[in-house]
Design a protein around this motif. Structure first.
Motif, short mmCIF file in Angstrom:
data_model
loop_
_atom_site.label_atom_id
_atom_site.label_comp_id
_atom_site.label_asym_id
_atom_site.label_seq_id
_atom_site.Cartn_x
_atom_site.Cartn_y
_atom_site.Cartn_z
N ASP A 1 1.08 -1.22 -0.28
CA ASP A 1 0.15 0.40 -0.15
C ASP A 1 1.10 1.18 0.11
O ASP A 1 0.46 2.57 -0.31
CB ASP A 1 -1.02 -0.14 1.38
CG ASP A 1 -1.90 1.36 1.38
OD1 ASP A 1 -2.75 1.43 0.40
OD2 ASP A 1 -1.77 2.17 2.37
N LEU A 2 2.16 1.00 0.53
CA LEU A 2 2.88 2.27 0.19
C LEU A 2 4.58 1.80 0.14
O LEU A 2 4.71 0.67 0.40
CB LEU A 2 2.87 3.18 2.02
CG LEU A 2 3.90 4.74 1.92
CD1 LEU A 2 2.64 5.36 0.73
CD2 LEU A 2 3.26 4.53 3.58
N ALA A 3 4.91 2.67 -0.97
CA ALA A 3 6.85 1.95 -0.87
C ALA A 3 6.66 3.38 -1.66
O ALA A 3 6.70 3.53 -2.66
CB ALA A 3 6.94 0.74 -1.78
N CYS A 4 7.93 4.30 -0.49
CA CYS A 4 8.08 5.92 -1.24
C CYS A 4 9.56 5.85 -0.87
O CYS A 4 9.71 5.61 0.29
CB CYS A 4 7.58 6.57 -1.35
SG CYS A 4 6.19 7.37 0.23
N PHE A 5 10.12 6.49 -1.38
CA PHE A 5 11.00 7.81 -0.67
C PHE A 5 10.85 9.34 -0.04
O PHE A 5 10.06 9.61 -0.48
CB PHE A 5 12.60 7.69 -1.49
CG PHE A 5 12.62 8.85 -2.79
CD1 PHE A 5 12.52 10.17 -2.67
CD2 PHE A 5 12.18 8.35 -4.03
CE1 PHE A 5 12.74 10.79 -3.62
CE2 PHE A 5 11.74 9.19 -4.98
CZ PHE A 5 12.61 10.02 -4.85
#
Length: 362
Positions: free
Chosen positions: A101-105
């Protein structure tokens, strides 16, 4: 004595490494929540009422790489639905699905205080008032690149800016669908216990008219489609939002509103939401009551991305949302929500949804 001195020397040599390990560990934060829901749906267009039990589980990790870079990941229950991480308890005790659901820098340069440059699958970079879901469902995690900036002008005035370019649908043999958006919000504190929020945004979708509907090419979620089931309109959404609030020792209250107009549609292009909230206390024994009314015309917003609970998801509806929550303990809440809506602004099909939630956070 010699053994004690030897042990002291060994510990002295190991402690710097242990400290470094501790510092590394301190830079990782794990959080999550679990929600158990009982839901009753009464839809006049259906032959029977629907009762179901649902769960939502989320586990997140945030890692601070250095002073200017961090990473975020989150695993959630549910399916590939972009606006729901609920999982219905059914199918003979089968194993339930887990997704990313979430994967970010998040790059936040020290040279520009309050700035964040984000890339990947992220939390919504645009502000809402009291979590309103007129345009975006709260579970939506857009994908692309974004920039946000928060700055305090003085003790009483702050601004926040959000912008981004998001990849909605990549196609191998046709043009891609994407969206570029920007929003600005000003928060003013006329007094120590009062605040006023005002802002606006513009969200411009590219390659929607005469293109397949997003997420589900068989369900337009209320939007107008052509004979091929494709979007009949482009979507350039202009938004206005506002809130007036006050806070006392144990009580806080607010009235709020949100308005949107799709400037690319010729008709059925507006939506609005107005509501109020009052809260007493925080944590254990806290009470919160919220009520709002909204009306969303067919082509005001992208139906696949708006509130999935109101009128059973999508546009072309109106009605009330009533909610109340009680803090059973710190980070443990019991909540009740009731939707009294009409599906179809012309047909006016009655739709009612009752939700009873037990939510736990850590």
């Amino acid at each position: 004595m010699k053994r004690i001195m030897l042990m002291a020397i060994i510990m002295a040599a190991l402690l710097p490494g242990m400290a470094r390990a501790g510092n590394w560990y301190d830079k990782i934060k794990i959080s999550g929540d679990f929600r158990h829901r009982h839901e009753l749906i009464q839809d006049e267009s259906k032959d029977a009422d629907r009762t179901r039990w649902r769960i939502r589980a989320r586990l997140g990790l945030a890692a601070e790489i250095n002073e200017e870079m961090s990473l975020s990941f989150r695993l959630v229950s549910g399916s590939d639905d972009p606006v729901s991480t609920n999982q219905t308890l059914t199918d003979g005790f089968t194993t339930k699905g887990i997704g990313i659901d979430l994967a970010c820098f998040d790059y936040h340069p020290s040279a520009v205080k309050g700035m964040h440059l984000i890339g990947g699958k992220m939390n919504l970079p645009f502000a809402t008032v009291q979590g309103t879901e007129l345009i975006w469902d709260s579970d939506l995690s857009p994908e692309g690149v974004a920039a946000t900036l928060t700055r305090e002008i003085n003790d009483n005035v702050a601004i926040s800016l959000g912008s981004g370019v998001f990849y909605v649908h990549e196609r191998s043999s046709e043009d891609d669908s994407w969206m570029a958006g920007a929003q600005g919000v000003v928060t003013v504190k006329p007094g120590e216990k009062t605040h006023v929020i005002a802002g606006g945004g513009y969200y411009d979708y590219q390659n929607t008219e005469n293109f397949p509907t997003f997420y589900d090419d068989e369900d337009p979620f209320g939007n107008t489609v052509n004979v091929d089931g494709e979007y009949a309109s482009d979507y350039n959404q202009f938004e206005i939002l506002g809130e007036i609030g006050m806070k006392a020792e144990k009580v806080s209250a607010a009235v709020y509103g949100n308005f949107v107009k799709n400037t690319a549609a010729g008709s059925l292009d507006t939506g609005y939401l107005v509501g109020g909230m009052i809260r007493h206390g925080k944590g254990k024994k806290s009470v919160k009551v919220n009520v709002n009314y909204r009306k969303v015309e067919k082509d005001a917003v992208i139906g696949a991305f708006t509130d999935s609970d109101f009128r059973n998801g999508g546009t072309d509806g109106k009605g009330l949302e009533l909610g109340m929550s009680y803090g059973l303990a710190d980070k443990v809440d019991l909540a009740v929500s009731y939707f009294l809506n009409q599906k179809g602004l012309e047909e006016e099909v009655d739709f009612k949804r009752l939700q009873i939630d037990l939510a736990v956070k850590f």
